[in-house]
Motif scaffolding. Sequence first.
Motif, PDB file in Angstrom:
ATOM      1  N   ASP A  20      47.981  21.307 134.063  1.00 19.42           N
ATOM      2  CA  ASP A  20      46.708  21.529 133.379  1.00 19.42           C
ATOM      3  C   ASP A  20      46.385  23.021 133.226  1.00 19.42           C
ATOM      4  O   ASP A  20      45.494  23.387 132.464  1.00 19.42           O
ATOM      5  N   GLN A  21      47.087  23.876 133.960  1.00 20.01           N
ATOM      6  CA  GLN A  21      46.832  25.321 133.895  1.00 20.01           C
ATOM      7  C   GLN A  21      47.593  26.006 132.772  1.00 20.01           C
ATOM      8  O   GLN A  21      47.400  27.191 132.529  1.00 20.01           O
ATOM      9  N   ASP A  22      48.454  25.260 132.082  1.00 17.18           N
ATOM     10  CA  ASP A  22      49.254  25.849 131.011  1.00 17.18           C
ATOM     11  C   ASP A  22      48.363  26.307 129.859  1.00 17.18           C
ATOM     12  O   ASP A  22      47.507  25.550 129.385  1.00 17.18           O
ATOM     13  N   SER A  23      48.560  27.533 129.427  1.00 15.74           N
ATOM     14  CA  SER A  23      47.806  28.057 128.290  1.00 15.74           C
ATOM     15  C   SER A  23      48.596  29.191 127.665  1.00 15.74           C
ATOM     16  O   SER A  23      48.880  30.186 128.318  1.00 15.74           O
ATOM     17  N   GLU A  24      48.974  29.031 126.385  1.00 15.44           N
ATOM     18  CA  GLU A  24      49.752  30.051 125.709  1.00 15.44           C
ATOM     19  C   GLU A  24      48.857  31.117 125.099  1.00 15.44           C
ATOM     20  O   GLU A  24      47.663  30.906 124.865  1.00 15.44           O
TER      21      GLU A  24
ATOM     22  N   SER B 176      49.731  22.135 122.375  1.00 14.61           N
ATOM     23  CA  SER B 176      50.752  21.149 122.004  1.00 14.61           C
ATOM     24  C   SER B 176      50.444  19.766 122.549  1.00 14.61           C
ATOM     25  O   SER B 176      51.109  18.798 122.194  1.00 14.61           O
ATOM     26  N   ARG B 177      49.412  19.661 123.413  1.00 11.92           N
ATOM     27  CA  ARG B 177      49.056  18.367 123.979  1.00 11.92           C
ATOM     28  C   ARG B 177      48.077  17.593 123.091  1.00 11.92           C
ATOM     29  O   ARG B 177      47.814  16.412 123.337  1.00 11.92           O
ATOM     30  N   GLN B 178      47.519  18.247 122.064  1.00 15.63           N
ATOM     31  CA  GLN B 178      46.555  17.569 121.213  1.00 15.63           C
ATOM     32  C   GLN B 178      47.266  16.613 120.252  1.00 15.63           C
ATOM     33  O   GLN B 178      48.467  16.721 120.011  1.00 15.63           O
ATOM     34  N   LEU B 179      46.492  15.689 119.699  1.00 22.38           N
ATOM     35  CA  LEU B 179      47.024  14.742 118.736  1.00 22.38           C
ATOM     36  C   LEU B 179      47.493  15.494 117.490  1.00 22.38           C
ATOM     37  O   LEU B 179      46.828  16.411 117.020  1.00 22.38           O
ATOM     38  N   VAL B 180      48.644  15.107 116.982  1.00 22.45           N
ATOM     39  CA  VAL B 180      49.188  15.749 115.780  1.00 22.45           C
ATOM     40  C   VAL B 180      48.482  15.174 114.561  1.00 22.45           C
ATOM     41  O   VAL B 180      48.688  14.010 114.193  1.00 22.45           O
TER      42      VAL B 180
ATOM     43  N   ASN C 122      54.316  16.437 128.083  1.00 20.82           N
ATOM     44  CA  ASN C 122      53.576  17.546 128.670  1.00 20.82           C
ATOM     45  C   ASN C 122      52.975  17.205 130.031  1.00 20.82           C
ATOM     46  O   ASN C 122      52.217  17.995 130.588  1.00 20.82           O
ATOM     47  N   SER C 123      53.335  16.039 130.584  1.00 19.34           N
ATOM     48  CA  SER C 123      52.825  15.651 131.903  1.00 19.34           C
ATOM     49  C   SER C 123      53.832  15.949 133.009  1.00 19.34           C
ATOM     50  O   SER C 123      53.583  15.654 134.172  1.00 19.34           O
TER      51      SER C 123
ATOM     52  N   ASN D  27      62.400  17.709 129.671  1.00 16.49           N
ATOM     53  CA  ASN D  27      61.531  16.713 129.049  1.00 16.49           C
ATOM     54  C   ASN D  27      60.290  17.303 128.382  1.00 16.49           C
ATOM     55  O   ASN D  27      59.695  16.662 127.520  1.00 16.49           O
ATOM     56  N   ASN D  28      59.863  18.501 128.799  1.00 11.77           N
ATOM     57  CA  ASN D  28      58.611  19.041 128.253  1.00 11.77           C
ATOM     58  C   ASN D  28      58.813  20.101 127.176  1.00 11.77           C
ATOM     59  O   ASN D  28      57.849  20.696 126.694  1.00 11.77           O
TER      60      ASN D  28
END
Length: 316
Positions: free
Chosen positions: A119-123, A129-133, A232-233, A239-240
């Motif tokens: 959950d701490q990932d932030s570019e 990239s975790r949002q709905l496409v 992304n989990s 896998n991610n």
Amino acid sequence: MRPDAGTASPEDLFRRAKVTAADERVFIIKLVVASGIWGIGVALALFVEAWPVRLLGVVLIGAMYSHWLELQHQCLHHSAFRRARLHRLAGVPLGVPMLVSYSHYRVRHLQHHRYLGTDQDSEFFGFDSRQLVTWSALIREALAFGRVIGAVADIVRCWTGTWSYDMGQISRDRERDVVAEYKMFALPILGAVVLAALGHGNLVLWVWLLPLLVAVPLHFLVELPEHIMCDNSTTNVLNNTRSITGSWFSTWYTNGNNLHIEHHAAMVVPINQLRDRHYITLAFAAHISPSYPKFFRAITREASANARAGRSRKQE
């Protein structure tokens, strides 16, 4: 001699390698080639009267501004030169056209590597990239010119002494570097204003402002495949993250960003060495595309499917 796929091991992806003199020469050649193409673009945009040719020049300039960020990305990881101090020396000017602070980008990007799959990932470039496409999300992020405006706001905050890092811890030395770089960005902006005031606004328009209209969406397209539609989990890079086999051209233009699984597995390995590890990725990774066209077709199918699902829910 490279092992065949039957003897490949996932652990080989994570093998470290130092920057050699040959790796350094490869990176310098990339800088020279990119600068040469940029120069050709400038010549076409400024000195040719035919509009289609001038627009081609703008496209070339904008494409190089985006490409320079990929070269800057390699500098972030200290995988371009044998001497560490050269990375900032080369990395800072590569980010000037798009107002990307090398030191700010480096701190945020290394955090991305550290926290990928949590959950701490932030570019640094804010597409989640975790949002709905969806089509709206893709278009919004492709046209995210607000990031450039945000950089201008950071410049103002640095000059007024109100800038602070808002994504965790940062050392005093890195904070000083970030502030110094954003302050430096005021020089090209003031130079552009002066040139416009002196009657040379076309130079600013054709060499900087119009190319940004190309560079921003192009850079989004380069970055998009990295983690979208992956798992992304998990913190498992197999896998991610996604790799794209690609062509020599896509590998050159993205500066090896297509080999993203290999990069996340061994982020300090020189980019030009990653192709030799791609056979391991092909054997073990979950998300691989053979080419960029195939990846973008998959993205359009996903966005279209989500659009249809959204319409169906509204009709129920």
